[in-house]
Design an enzyme around this catalytic site. Structure first.
Site, PDB file in Angstrom:
ATOM      1  N   SER A 209      32.513  38.012  42.131  1.00 28.14           N
ATOM      2  CA  SER A 209      31.730  38.432  40.978  1.00 28.14           C
ATOM      3  C   SER A 209      30.619  37.420  40.702  1.00 28.14           C
ATOM      4  O   SER A 209      29.838  37.101  41.592  1.00 28.14           O
ATOM      5  CB  SER A 209      32.649  38.632  39.768  1.00 28.14           C
ATOM      6  OG  SER A 209      32.013  39.373  38.768  1.00 28.14           O
ATOM      7  N   GLU A 344      34.844  49.619  42.856  1.00 26.70           N
ATOM      8  CA  GLU A 344      34.425  48.535  41.966  1.00 26.70           C
ATOM      9  C   GLU A 344      34.238  49.026  40.528  1.00 26.70           C
ATOM     10  O   GLU A 344      34.624  48.379  39.572  1.00 26.70           O
ATOM     11  CB  GLU A 344      33.106  47.927  42.466  1.00 26.70           C
ATOM     12  CG  GLU A 344      33.200  47.162  43.766  1.00 26.70           C
ATOM     13  CD  GLU A 344      33.712  45.751  43.590  1.00 26.70           C
ATOM     14  OE1 GLU A 344      33.908  45.328  42.435  1.00 26.70           O
ATOM     15  OE2 GLU A 344      33.924  45.063  44.612  1.00 26.70           O
ATOM     16  N   HIS A 462      37.012  46.338  40.306  1.00 24.66           N
ATOM     17  CA  HIS A 462      36.324  45.051  40.420  1.00 24.66           C
ATOM     18  C   HIS A 462      37.266  43.883  40.130  1.00 24.66           C
ATOM     19  O   HIS A 462      37.994  43.881  39.143  1.00 24.66           O
ATOM     20  CB  HIS A 462      35.149  45.018  39.435  1.00 24.66           C
ATOM     21  CG  HIS A 462      34.343  43.765  39.485  1.00 24.66           C
ATOM     22  ND1 HIS A 462      33.578  43.425  40.583  1.00 24.66           N
ATOM     23  CD2 HIS A 462      34.178  42.761  38.589  1.00 24.66           C
ATOM     24  CE1 HIS A 462      32.973  42.269  40.345  1.00 24.66           C
ATOM     25  NE2 HIS A 462      33.326  41.847  39.150  1.00 24.66           N
TER      26      HIS A 462
END
Length: 558
Positions: A209, A344, A462
């Site tokens: 991320s 995601e 995610h």
């Protein structure tokens, strides 16, 4: 996977007695001595050595607030390194009204096998957290699985939120302080890791991320200077991700000043007043890291990396956009692993569940679907062309009705396209291999999906690749060896460590890693599907991202 290999994964690979306690005393290049400790892993029962809470930078307080980090000046004698240092000031995502941490937070942790015959490869983890929260603490990122693969692991903290990323678009606060903390932590590793048995010329940066975005931007930065030799970008992010750059940092700084009722006439006065404000009050008044626009997560966070102004008084880590830096092709050519999770944007299900009018709003006001970083006039013919493509590819030229289709759109627009585009750019000139993956395994360690009560939906949300590398003491369930999640974790750890050691995640095959992971080629976008089994495939996005690439080339200005 065979029982033999499971046992090998479980057993301690370094046999024999731990050396004398003096082995835990390490002399640093410029600081002094640190005294570590021997620990035992909870999962594999393996012993490893630990040095926690080593200060790598001076406390960034008072006049050092909103400045590039300064190396720590050291100490006399020996310092205990058995506890983590302070986490950086941040709002808790689970409780945005609560602020934790301290400004004095530039600490790192080093973990090694007990037997350090080397020098050993080094893996430096850059935590994610939307540039707003997180730390390198072992509660979240226990090193025990990776050190069992004969590598050294380093984790650390960097400044977050307004303290890490305030920008005024001029010399008074040029921004990117958290990103510069990362660069200085890498310099510390390069200077000192040899004393821990590490190889300073075999450093792999890996992160997910926001951490992955900053690793990629550091790779492209003129300030890199060979700080690392390999990179792993996880969880569908790169420096080309749409949420990476804050295009209007001064606006965000001005908004914060209004929240705090700060009066000023110049940016110099603004920064002066923000320096005088208590750090906890600053953090409390920053908007929550969760954006509530439609679609959720579309806009850059209030305080995130920015392009630094030409009148900067300190070296600029991002003198121009990552896209321009990438096009110039002056960055190091290094091996990379880049990857995404298979869904995601699965959090879009929660957005839909929480807003019964969501699809109606989007169908009535489709301009919400336009990428924010292209700055397209929503009433223009160009906007209509983009929206026609979006509705054709994702919604079969029909109004939005299906949440699965919406998740695919959110995944591609906010997450998948950034790393895909980055790989395509790198392939134009790069000789070093790039390995791409899609993490599709959903199991008992898929913590985010479980917490959000999305187990009935397909795909990996995610961030849910991370628990398959690091045991998270606060969340991880107990598992038996026949649990598919146990096997998947063993594979992930082995491939990531192989890459750090050999520049190839599958240098050989066995019962655990039974495929050769093919690198991406210009004419063949090969990837590894990491599911219940490992499968090498081609074209992970079934051609969908080609429309983003076409539009990006046409409308992206920088």
């Amino acid at each position: 996977m065979s029982l033999r290999h499971l046992q090998k994964f479980k057993n301690v690979i370094f046999s024999g007695k731990v050396r004398h306690a003096s082995h835990l005393s390490v002399t640093l290049k410029h600081n002094g001595k640190v005294e570590g400790e021997k620990l035992r892993g909870e999962i594999l029962a393996n012993e490893y050595l630990s040095w926690k809470g080593i200060p790598y930078g001076k406390p960034p307080v008072e006049e050092l607030r909103f400045k590039a980090p300064v190396p720590h000046s050291g100490w006399i004698g020996s310092q205990k390194a058995t506890k983590h240092g302070n986490v950086c000031i941040q709002k808790l995502p689970s409780n945005p009204s609560k602020v934790v941490g301290d400004e004095d937070c530039l600490f790192l942790n080093v973990y090694t096998p007990t037997k350090r015959e080397g020098p050993l490869p080094v893996m430096v983890w850059v935590h994610g957290g939307a540039f707003s929260f997180g730390s390198g603490d072992a509660d979240y990122f226990s090193p025990e699985l990776l050190v069992n693969e004969d590598v050294i692991v380093v984790t650390f903290n960097y400044r977050l939120g307004v303290l890490g990323f305030l920008g005024t678009e001029d010399k008074h606060s040029q921004g990117n302080y958290g990103l510069k903390d990362i660069a200085m932590a890498c310099e510390w590793v390069k200077d000192n890791i040899g004393a821990f048995g590490g190889d300073s010329e075999k450093i792999t940066l890996f992160g997910e991320s926001g951490g992955a975005m900053m690793i990629h931007s550091l790779l492209l930065s003129p300030m890199n200077r060979g700080l690392f030799q390999k990179a792993i970008l996880q969880s569908g992010t790169s420096a080309l991700s749409s949420c990476f750059l804050q295009p209007k940092p001064l606006e965000r700084a001005s908004e914060l000043a209004r929240y705090l009722n700060i009066k000023y006439k110049t940016t110099e006065q603004l920064v002066h007043e923000l320096k005088r404000t208590d750090a906890v009050i600053l953090a409390q008044n920053v908007p929550s890291w969760i954006n509530r626009e439609i679609p959720n997560g579309k806009l850059p966070l209030a305080f995130s990396p920015c392009i630094e102004p030409e009148d900067s008084l300190e070296p600029r880590i991002l003198p121009e956009s990552p896209t321009n830096l990438l096009r110039k092709n002056v960055h190091p050519d290094i091996p990379m692993i880049v990857g995404v999770n298979s869904a995601e944007g699965l959090y879009a299900v929660s957005e839909w569940q929480n807003n019964a009018c969501l699809f109606g709003i989007l169908n009535d006001e489709p301009e919400h679907l336009l990428p924010n970083n292209w700055n397209v006039d929503p009433n223009s013919a160009v906007a209509k062309e983009i929206l026609n493509d979006i509705y054709r590819v994702y919604f079969n030229n029909e109004p939005i009705r299906n949440v699965t289709d919406y998740v695919k759109y959110v995944s591609d627009s906010q997450w998948n396209y950034g790393p895909y585009s980055s790989v395509c750019h790198h392939l134009e000139h790069q000789k070093s291999p790039i390995y791409f993956y899609v993490f599709s395994f959903s199991g008992d360690l898929s913590i985010n999906k479980i917490k959000k009560k999305l187990k009935d939906y397909e795909g990996v949300i995610h961030g849910d690749d991370v628990p398959y590398l690091f045991p998270m003491a606060r969340f991880a369930p107990k598992m038996t060896q026949d649990n598919p999640a146990f096997v998947t974790r063993a594979r992930m750890v082995k491939m990531w460590a192989n890459f750090a050691k050999h520049e190839n995640p599958t240098p050989s095959t066995d019962s655990l890693l039974n495929v050769n992971w093919s690198k991406v080629e210009k004419n063949s976008f090969n990837y590894l599907d990491i599911g219940e089994k490992l499968e090498v495939k081609v074209d992970p996005f079934e051609g969908r991202l080609k429309i983003w690439q076409k539009m990006d080339e046409k409308f992206q200005k920088s």
